[in-house]
Design a protein around this motif. Structure first.
Motif, PDB file in Angstrom:
ATOM      1  N   LEU A 101       0.839  -1.188   0.000  1.00  0.00           N
ATOM      2  CA  LEU A 101       0.000   0.000   0.000  1.00  0.00           C
ATOM      3  C   LEU A 101       0.878   1.243   0.000  1.00  0.00           C
ATOM      4  CD1 LEU A 101      -2.642  -1.091   2.649  1.00  0.00           C
ATOM      5  CD2 LEU A 101      -3.079  -0.745   0.208  1.00  0.00           C
ATOM      6  N   LEU A 102       0.394   2.282  -0.631  1.00  0.00           N
ATOM      7  CA  LEU A 102       1.167   3.516  -0.735  1.00  0.00           C
ATOM      8  C   LEU A 102       1.530   4.060   0.643  1.00  0.00           C
ATOM      9  CD1 LEU A 102       2.336   5.496  -2.760  1.00  0.00           C
ATOM     10  CD2 LEU A 102       0.173   6.756  -2.709  1.00  0.00           C
ATOM     11  N   GLU A 103       0.604   3.950   1.592  1.00  0.00           N
ATOM     12  CA  GLU A 103       0.872   4.483   2.926  1.00  0.00           C
ATOM     13  C   GLU A 103       1.956   3.690   3.656  1.00  0.00           C
ATOM     14  OE1 GLU A 103      -2.611   4.354   5.322  1.00  0.00           O
ATOM     15  OE2 GLU A 103      -3.076   2.277   4.821  1.00  0.00           O
ATOM     16  N   GLU A 104       2.245   2.475   3.176  1.00  0.00           N
ATOM     17  CA  GLU A 104       3.351   1.689   3.743  1.00  0.00           C
ATOM     18  C   GLU A 104       4.692   2.121   3.168  1.00  0.00           C
ATOM     19  OE1 GLU A 104       2.168  -2.713   4.615  1.00  0.00           O
ATOM     20  OE2 GLU A 104       1.284  -2.196   2.670  1.00  0.00           O
ATOM     21  N   CYS A 105       4.655   2.763   2.009  1.00  0.00           N
ATOM     22  CA  CYS A 105       5.886   3.131   1.300  1.00  0.00           C
ATOM     23  C   CYS A 105       6.314   4.567   1.554  1.00  0.00           C
ATOM     24  CB  CYS A 105       5.694   2.933  -0.206  1.00  0.00           C
ATOM     25  SG  CYS A 105       5.259   1.250  -0.668  1.00  0.00           S
ATOM     26  N   CYS A 106       5.416   5.372   2.065  1.00  0.00           N
ATOM     27  CA  CYS A 106       5.771   6.782   2.240  1.00  0.00           C
ATOM     28  C   CYS A 106       4.970   7.417   3.374  1.00  0.00           C
ATOM     29  CB  CYS A 106       5.545   7.559   0.944  1.00  0.00           C
ATOM     30  SG  CYS A 106       3.862   7.481   0.339  1.00  0.00           S
ATOM     31  N   GLU A 107       5.490   8.511   3.877  1.00  0.00           N
ATOM     32  CA  GLU A 107       4.748   9.332   4.830  1.00  0.00           C
ATOM     33  C   GLU A 107       3.823  10.264   4.050  1.00  0.00           C
ATOM     34  OE1 GLU A 107       7.143  11.229   7.946  1.00  0.00           O
ATOM     35  OE2 GLU A 107       8.840  10.101   7.141  1.00  0.00           O
ATOM     36  N   ILE A 108       2.611  10.424   4.540  1.00  0.00           N
ATOM     37  CA  ILE A 108       1.651  11.330   3.905  1.00  0.00           C
ATOM     38  C   ILE A 108       1.630  12.628   4.712  1.00  0.00           C
ATOM     39  CG2 ILE A 108      -0.752  11.645   3.218  1.00  0.00           C
ATOM     40  CD1 ILE A 108      -0.945   8.550   3.056  1.00  0.00           C
ATOM     41  N   LEU A 109       2.092  13.705   4.091  1.00  0.00           N
ATOM     42  CA  LEU A 109       2.279  14.970   4.806  1.00  0.00           C
ATOM     43  C   LEU A 109       1.204  16.004   4.462  1.00  0.00           C
ATOM     44  CD1 LEU A 109       6.160  15.299   4.315  1.00  0.00           C
ATOM     45  CD2 LEU A 109       4.906  14.129   6.146  1.00  0.00           C
ATOM     46  N   ASP A 110       0.032  15.514   4.095  1.00  0.00           N
ATOM     47  CA  ASP A 110      -1.045  16.432   3.683  1.00  0.00           C
ATOM     48  C   ASP A 110      -1.426  17.432   4.767  1.00  0.00           C
ATOM     49  OD1 ASP A 110      -0.986  14.951   1.417  1.00  0.00           O
ATOM     50  OD2 ASP A 110      -3.070  14.283   1.474  1.00  0.00           O
ATOM     51  N   SER A 111      -1.308  17.055   6.006  1.00  0.00           N
ATOM     52  CA  SER A 111      -1.724  17.945   7.101  1.00  0.00           C
ATOM     53  C   SER A 111      -0.867  19.208   7.183  1.00  0.00           C
ATOM     54  CB  SER A 111      -1.673  17.207   8.436  1.00  0.00           C
ATOM     55  OG  SER A 111      -0.348  16.780   8.718  1.00  0.00           O
ATOM     56  N   MET A 112       0.285  19.194   6.517  1.00  0.00           N
ATOM     57  CA  MET A 112       1.182  20.349   6.554  1.00  0.00           C
ATOM     58  C   MET A 112       0.895  21.347   5.428  1.00  0.00           C
ATOM     59  SD  MET A 112       4.753  18.323   7.417  1.00  0.00           S
ATOM     60  CE  MET A 112       5.722  19.825   7.344  1.00  0.00           C
ATOM     61  N   ARG A 113       0.009  20.989   4.503  1.00  0.00           N
ATOM     62  CA  ARG A 113      -0.298  21.878   3.380  1.00  0.00           C
ATOM     63  C   ARG A 113      -1.086  23.095   3.842  1.00  0.00           C
ATOM     64  NH1 ARG A 113      -3.654  17.901  -0.388  1.00  0.00           N
ATOM     65  NH2 ARG A 113      -4.833  17.938   1.551  1.00  0.00           N
ATOM     66  N   VAL A 114      -0.876  24.210   3.153  1.00  0.00           N
ATOM     67  CA  VAL A 114      -1.640  25.428   3.435  1.00  0.00           C
ATOM     68  C   VAL A 114      -1.927  26.138   2.107  1.00  0.00           C
ATOM     69  CG1 VAL A 114      -1.708  27.647   4.615  1.00  0.00           C
ATOM     70  CG2 VAL A 114      -0.526  25.716   5.681  1.00  0.00           C
ATOM     71  N   PRO A 115      -3.189  26.231   1.702  1.00  0.00           N
ATOM     72  CA  PRO A 115      -3.498  26.974   0.480  1.00  0.00           C
ATOM     73  C   PRO A 115      -3.457  28.481   0.722  1.00  0.00           C
ATOM     74  CG  PRO A 115      -5.506  26.147   1.475  1.00  0.00           C
ATOM     75  CD  PRO A 115      -4.367  25.609   2.306  1.00  0.00           C
ATOM     76  N   ILE A 116      -3.049  29.234  -0.283  1.00  0.00           N
ATOM     77  CA  ILE A 116      -3.056  30.703  -0.206  1.00  0.00           C
ATOM     78  C   ILE A 116      -3.753  31.238  -1.452  1.00  0.00           C
ATOM     79  CG2 ILE A 116      -1.677  32.768   0.230  1.00  0.00           C
ATOM     80  CD1 ILE A 116       0.731  31.002   0.757  1.00  0.00           C
ATOM     81  N   THR A 117      -4.786  32.033  -1.267  1.00  0.00           N
ATOM     82  CA  THR A 117      -5.458  32.623  -2.422  1.00  0.00           C
ATOM     83  C   THR A 117      -4.504  33.566  -3.140  1.00  0.00           C
ATOM     84  OG1 THR A 117      -6.331  34.421  -1.068  1.00  0.00           O
ATOM     85  CG2 THR A 117      -7.722  32.462  -1.317  1.00  0.00           C
ATOM     86  N   ALA A 118      -4.742  33.745  -4.429  1.00  0.00           N
ATOM     87  CA  ALA A 118      -3.834  34.563  -5.251  1.00  0.00           C
ATOM     88  C   ALA A 118      -3.657  35.964  -4.679  1.00  0.00           C
ATOM     89  CB  ALA A 118      -4.359  34.626  -6.684  1.00  0.00           C
ATOM     90  N   VAL A 119      -4.741  36.537  -4.167  1.00  0.00           N
ATOM     91  CA  VAL A 119      -4.676  37.914  -3.673  1.00  0.00           C
ATOM     92  C   VAL A 119      -3.835  38.021  -2.400  1.00  0.00           C
ATOM     93  CG1 VAL A 119      -6.780  37.782  -2.263  1.00  0.00           C
ATOM     94  CG2 VAL A 119      -6.071  39.972  -3.266  1.00  0.00           C
ATOM     95  N   ASN A 120      -3.710  36.918  -1.661  1.00  0.00           N
ATOM     96  CA  ASN A 120      -2.980  36.948  -0.382  1.00  0.00           C
ATOM     97  C   ASN A 120      -1.540  36.438  -0.485  1.00  0.00           C
ATOM     98  OD1 ASN A 120      -5.117  37.974   1.182  1.00  0.00           O
ATOM     99  ND2 ASN A 120      -6.042  35.931   1.322  1.00  0.00           N
TER     100      ASN A 120
END
Length: 389
Positions: A5-24
């Motif tokens: 499984l993919l989760e066995e092969c790598c760490e999933i770091l999605d919780s560290m993502r932060v979107p920024i709107t273009a204006v900001n």
């Protein structure tokens, strides 16, 4: 070799993502990544590592040319449209990327219009796990294909620079007239400047009459393989007004590929009807070479382009008619046009050879990863209960 499984092969770091709107977004030096690559450059970063980004939504799902995963290195920012994966020990980051680039996620994505690969669905993905030595061999093979592709693209860019240098050597710059050549408007040097048919046509398979639009004009040529064929009645109805013939110049005058141009050379030219998105210039061959005129436009596209009321750039016919160009001696124009035609042939061969690498690359991916997955799964199904214990 086994499937994991993919989760066995790598760490999933999605919780560290932060979107920024273009204006900001504060402009900076760090790449801001989304589903399919760099979206912008920002002042700060979230990650500083060797990572694989896998599209979550808005990806190239199902595409055999554009991948759904790509590799990033160093300081960067990632928004919430890409999953962030860090390989665990024993998994090479390039191997992980290649394993995911063209992964078939048809049964995993959802969404009616904008397809999405959720994290829970992604966790169900499996990849074949090999020894590091085997991983390195696969990476070396795939990297070699990409290196050849990059080399050919560099050669193509050098040909473009060669043409630019030749033009400056013969005529100076497009915007200026250093040799005081005589000038004229495009209306004066063309028999006709018009656009294609306004409205649709009835299609008829294998009629032999083609309806050429913006998508068929690229790489300096008119491509007929994607053009719809139409009835003779629709062709004849509008061809007299927009009668494209061999030697004429065509330009995409609106849309995403605005400014793409070509000289009509195909035997199918006089069985072709242009769509509204394409403008036709029938040059007076005793005054100007179509090849010279086309390059003048390519070197300075703003010479024709204006913005409409909706702020969309358009190549308006009125603007084109009034545009002033300088006219070197026709013999010099034709010499330059012949030089460009030769370099275009070289570029075409490079493009063709480069495109041939895409199926080779995709097939290598298929063999190393997708076929391997199917084979392992088939072997698993054929094992007896005693063998599985």
């Amino acid at each position: 070799m086994e499937l994991k499984l993919l989760e066995e092969c790598c760490e999933i770091l999605d919780s560290m993502r932060v979107p920024i709107t273009a204006v900001n977004r504060q402009k900076g030096i760090y790449p801001y990544y989304g589903a399919n690559g760099v979206q912008d450059y920002v002042k700060d970063y979230l990650f500083d590592d060797e990572l694989v980004l896998l599209a979550e939504d808005g990806g190239n799902f199902g595409n055999k040319v554009k991948p759904i995963a790509y590799r990033v290195s160093g300081k960067c920012w990632v928004n919430n449209h890409a999953h962030v994966l860090k390989p665990k020990p024993g998994i090479n980051v390039d191997y992980l990327c290649y394993a995911l680039m063209f992964y078939n996620v048809d049964d995993l994505i959802n969404g009616a219009t904008r397809k999405k690969l959720t994290q829970s669905a992604m966790r169900k993905m499996k990849i074949p796990v090999r020894s590091l030595e085997e991983q390195e061999k696969i990476i070396k093979r795939l990297n070699s294909i990409l290196q050849v592709k990059k080399f050919r693209e560099t050669q193509k860019n050098l040909l473009d620079e060669l043409v630019k240098a030749r033009f400056v050597e013969m005529f100076g710059t497009v915007k200026e007239n250093p040799y005081n050549f005589p000038t004229a408007t495009l209306k004066e040097v063309c028999h006709k400047i018009t656009d294609g048919k306004h409205g649709g046509c009835e299609q008829e398979a294998n009629s032999g009459y083609y309806y050429i639009g913006a998508r068929e004009i690229y790489d300096g040529a008119i491509h007929y393989d994607t053009a719809p064929q139409i009835t003779y009645a629709d062709f004849a109805k509008d061809y007299r007004r927009c009668n494209i013939e061999q030697g004429d110049m065509v330009i995409v005058n609106t849309g995403a590929t605005i400014g793409k141009s070509a000289i009509a050379v195909s035997p199918l030219t006089e069985r072709t009807l242009l769509q509204k998105s394409v403008a036709l210039l029938k040059v007076k061959t005793n005054m100007v070479s179509a090849g010279f005129l086309r390059y003048c436009y390519m070197a300075n596209p703003s010479m024709y382009m204006v913005k409409s009321a909706s702020a969309q750039p358009n190549l308006l016919l009125s603007k084109m008619n009034a545009t002033v160009i300088y006219l070197p001696p026709l013999e010099l124009q034709e010499q330059f046009a012949a030089f460009v035609a030769q370099t275009d042939k070289s570029k075409f061969r490079l493009e063709k050879n480069t495109k041939n690498l895409c199926p080779e690359f995709y097939c290598t991916i298929m063999i190393c990863f997708l076929f391997a997955v199917r084979l392992i799964m088939l072997q698993e199904r054929q094992r007896t209960p005693e063998q599985m214990l």
